[in-house]
Design a protein around this motif. Structure first.
Motif, PDB file in Angstrom:
ATOM      1  N   VAL A 195       0.849  -1.193   0.000  1.00 45.52           N
ATOM      2  CA  VAL A 195       0.000   0.000   0.000  1.00 45.52           C
ATOM      3  C   VAL A 195       0.883   1.242   0.000  1.00 45.52           C
ATOM      4  O   VAL A 195       1.863   1.328   0.752  1.00 45.52           O
ATOM      5  CB  VAL A 195      -0.936   0.028   1.230  1.00 45.52           C
ATOM      6  N   LEU A 196       0.529   2.204  -0.841  1.00 41.09           N
ATOM      7  CA  LEU A 196       1.199   3.499  -0.901  1.00 41.09           C
ATOM      8  C   LEU A 196       0.188   4.605  -0.665  1.00 41.09           C
ATOM      9  O   LEU A 196      -0.960   4.505  -1.106  1.00 41.09           O
ATOM     10  CB  LEU A 196       1.868   3.720  -2.265  1.00 41.09           C
ATOM     11  N   LEU A 252      -5.355  -1.114 -13.028  1.00 40.13           N
ATOM     12  CA  LEU A 252      -4.370  -0.912 -14.091  1.00 40.13           C
ATOM     13  C   LEU A 252      -3.305  -1.991 -13.983  1.00 40.13           C
ATOM     14  O   LEU A 252      -2.759  -2.231 -12.899  1.00 40.13           O
ATOM     15  CB  LEU A 252      -3.730   0.475 -13.957  1.00 40.13           C
ATOM     16  N   HIS A 253      -3.007  -2.646 -15.097  1.00 41.07           N
ATOM     17  CA  HIS A 253      -1.934  -3.632 -15.170  1.00 41.07           C
ATOM     18  C   HIS A 253      -0.711  -2.957 -15.767  1.00 41.07           C
ATOM     19  O   HIS A 253      -0.768  -2.436 -16.890  1.00 41.07           O
ATOM     20  CB  HIS A 253      -2.360  -4.829 -16.016  1.00 41.07           C
ATOM     21  N   ILE A 254       0.398  -2.961 -15.036  1.00 36.55           N
ATOM     22  CA  ILE A 254       1.567  -2.187 -15.443  1.00 36.55           C
ATOM     23  C   ILE A 254       2.833  -2.900 -14.991  1.00 36.55           C
ATOM     24  O   ILE A 254       2.835  -3.611 -13.969  1.00 36.55           O
ATOM     25  CB  ILE A 254       1.484  -0.759 -14.839  1.00 36.55           C
ATOM     26  N   ALA A 255       3.905  -2.734 -15.761  1.00 35.26           N
ATOM     27  CA  ALA A 255       5.184  -3.371 -15.458  1.00 35.26           C
ATOM     28  C   ALA A 255       6.084  -2.399 -14.714  1.00 35.26           C
ATOM     29  O   ALA A 255       6.038  -1.184 -14.926  1.00 35.26           O
ATOM     30  CB  ALA A 255       5.855  -3.834 -16.747  1.00 35.26           C
ATOM     31  N   GLU A 297       5.072  -7.640 -13.300  1.00 37.37           N
ATOM     32  CA  GLU A 297       3.869  -6.881 -13.634  1.00 37.37           C
ATOM     33  C   GLU A 297       3.006  -6.747 -12.391  1.00 37.37           C
ATOM     34  O   GLU A 297       2.844  -7.702 -11.631  1.00 37.37           O
ATOM     35  CB  GLU A 297       3.075  -7.552 -14.751  1.00 37.37           C
ATOM     36  N   LEU A 298       2.474  -5.562 -12.182  1.00 40.72           N
ATOM     37  CA  LEU A 298       1.647  -5.288 -11.019  1.00 40.72           C
ATOM     38  C   LEU A 298       0.240  -4.897 -11.453  1.00 40.72           C
ATOM     39  O   LEU A 298       0.037  -4.352 -12.536  1.00 40.72           O
ATOM     40  CB  LEU A 298       2.236  -4.154 -10.177  1.00 40.72           C
ATOM     41  N   THR A 299      -0.715  -5.184 -10.572  1.00 38.47           N
ATOM     42  CA  THR A 299      -2.078  -4.683 -10.722  1.00 38.47           C
ATOM     43  C   THR A 299      -2.274  -3.573  -9.699  1.00 38.47           C
ATOM     44  O   THR A 299      -2.092  -3.794  -8.493  1.00 38.47           O
ATOM     45  CB  THR A 299      -3.108  -5.793 -10.494  1.00 38.47           C
ATOM     46  N   ARG A 320      -3.065   0.541  -3.965  1.00 38.97           N
ATOM     47  CA  ARG A 320      -2.766  -0.850  -3.582  1.00 38.97           C
ATOM     48  C   ARG A 320      -2.144  -1.567  -4.767  1.00 38.97           C
ATOM     49  O   ARG A 320      -2.614  -1.444  -5.891  1.00 38.97           O
ATOM     50  CB  ARG A 320      -4.046  -1.558  -3.146  1.00 38.97           C
ATOM     51  N   MET A 321      -1.101  -2.324  -4.493  1.00 38.76           N
ATOM     52  CA  MET A 321      -0.349  -3.000  -5.550  1.00 38.76           C
ATOM     53  C   MET A 321      -0.344  -4.503  -5.296  1.00 38.76           C
ATOM     54  O   MET A 321      -0.103  -4.949  -4.174  1.00 38.76           O
ATOM     55  CB  MET A 321       1.090  -2.476  -5.595  1.00 38.76           C
ATOM     56  N   LEU A 322      -0.602  -5.257  -6.358  1.00 36.26           N
ATOM     57  CA  LEU A 322      -0.618  -6.716  -6.272  1.00 36.26           C
ATOM     58  C   LEU A 322       0.198  -7.274  -7.421  1.00 36.26           C
ATOM     59  O   LEU A 322      -0.038  -6.921  -8.584  1.00 36.26           O
ATOM     60  CB  LEU A 322      -2.060  -7.242  -6.337  1.00 36.26           C
TER      61      LEU A 322
END
Length: 473
Positions: A173-174, A234-237, A244-246, A263-265
């Protein structure tokens, strides 16, 4: 605590007071006493009350105090204060205000007194100021202060709980500033996911953590999250393109500034190469797609499904029961589950979405598969369709072909719907046969069908074979 400012000691007077008081009469002195205090008591040298003045509504017992000793009309803890005031008066010592309490019916009456003596007189004047209003203000102030302290303590406890949750949650979490997109706070899980040392993320730009080619999409995603409460993930590298993170983001305000909770997964990839493309393909499918667990609870879906069921976003669907959106209660999804349990696949099942008590729902067609695990997941592809049954020919020699068409609906429609279609078909064929047999004489056709003329006209209208106006028979 009373200080020197409540005393007459050290205070100066200017001008000639003698010219005023030498000629003053008792009435003027009484008025002066009333102006000087809320209550005035005339005392002799022994402390006996020989006179007094005050508001009878504020001091209803004042009249009964006349002729009694002053110490007898105060509470027990105030008696020493009264004796001290009288002693200072007799000895000529400077007077200070002292608060004493008079007993009352509901509560004690707090009054702050000071004594004023007169030369060549055996009497003195006790000027009193009613302290009830000031005491009420002090009580309210104390209650407000205690309430603030309790609120502050609850706020500190809540902050400690949320800080503990923020630091121990497994999800990265940011907290990002809404204007500059700089990272304000990051929990330990975020540092581990981004392979950063503790404290290195604070103050850095969020866009600098991701691949340069994806930064425009990231800025657009953060801007949308700042202005909307519902936005798809958002799906991003990352910058090194190793992971790759969601990303999911929600906006909140604190002290007039806007922040984003991001939030990053990390994407779970089976072979390290196909997970992200598969998710991208599912998201861009023209047909609605939804993934549910073994209890028919929605795990994920694409934007087409959210649009089909009228949801604001995919996030609003997660955790909801699939039966709330698809099928008639207890019929269609149970049929799908039965076919999946028997064959592992269900093809072209006719059902509806959005059915309510007053609306039958929009007809759709779905196909489904399930995984081979102990608690399998279900994947469903859904397409909006019109009525699948074709216009049936009216000629009698075409009947086998029409029946064939009806049997083709098995597995695609419920038995109840197939029976309804069969009934309509048979009814129409019989009416057409009766009209052909009677040379289109509707009265005779109604007679051989065992119907009233009005019933026949209604059925002709329903099947599109005529209108409600009867022929001249």
């Amino acid at each position: 605590m009373l200080t020197r400012k409540h005393s007459i000691e050290g205070k100066l007077h200017f001008g000639d007071f003698a010219g005023i008081f030498d000629d003053s009469d008792p009435e003027a002195a009484a008025k002066l006493a009333l102006i000087g205090g809320d209550i005035s008591l005339v005392l002799d040298n022994q402390g006996v009350i020989v006179g007094g003045s005050g508001d009878p509504e504020q001091f209803p017992e004042l009249e009964n105090w006349i002729g009694r000793d002053w110490v007898d009309v105060v509470t027990i803890e105030s008696k020493p204060k009264v004796m001290e005031l009288m002693g200072a008066m007799r000895e000529g010592r400077p007077q200070r205000w002292r608060q004493v309490n008079h007993p009352g019916d509901d509560a004690d009456l707090p009054v702050r007194y000071a004594l004023v003596g007169f030369q060549n007189s055996d009497r003195c004047l006790a000027l009193g100021r009613d302290m009830r209003e000031e005491g009420g203000l002090q009580q309210r102030f104390l209650q407000a202060q205690q309430a603030l302290e309790r609120d502050y303590m609850r706020l500190r406890q809540a902050e400690n709980r949320y800080r503990h949750l923020f630091d121990t949650v497994s999800e990265a979490v940011l907290v990002v500033e809404g204007e500059t997109f700089r990272i304000r706070e990051a929990n330990p899980a975020a540092h581990r996911l981004l392979k950063a040392s503790a404290g290195d993320l604070q103050g850095s730009k969020l866009s600098g953590l991701f691949a340069r080619s994806s930064r425009d999409a990231l800025i657009g995603f953060l801007g949308s999250a700042a202005s909307s409460s519902s936005i798809s993930p958002l799906h991003i590298a990352l910058a090194d393109e190793s992971t790759e993170l969601t990303l999911k983001a929600t906006s909140f305000r604190q002290r007039g500034k806007q922040y984003l909770l991001v939030r990053m997964l990390a994407e779970e990839r089976a072979d390290g190469a196909v997970a992200l493309p598969v998710l991208s393909v599912v998201e861009r499918m023209p047909d609605a797609f939804v993934l549910a667990d073994s209890k028919m609870v929605i795990v994920t879906a694409n934007a087409e499904f959210a649009e089909l069921v009228g949801a604001a976003s995919v996030d609003h669907l997660l955790g909801q029961s699939l039966a709330d959106y698809i099928g008639r209660p207890g019929i269609d999804l149970e049929l799908v589950k039965g076919q999946l349990a028997k064959h592992g696949v269900a093809r072209n099942v006719s059902t509806v979405v959005g059915a309510t008590d007053g609306f039958e729902g929009e007809p759709v067609e779905l196909s489904a598969v399930q995984t081979d695990e102990e608690n399998p997941h279900l994947g469903l592809v859904i397409r909006p369709v019109g009525r699948r049954i074709r216009d049936l020919p009216s000629a009698t020699n075409e009947l086998p072909r029409s029946v064939e068409q009806l049997t083709e609906l098995v597995g695609r429609m419920s038995l109840k719907d197939i029976v309804r279609e069969s009934t309509d078909l048979i009814e129409r064929l019989c009416i057409e046969a009766a009209l052909a047999h009677t040379s289109d004489n509707r009265a005779s056709a109604a007679e051989i069908l065992g119907l009233s003329r009005q019933s026949l006209y209604s059925k002709l209208h329903r099947h599109g074979l005529g209108n409600l106006v009867s022929d001249s028979d």
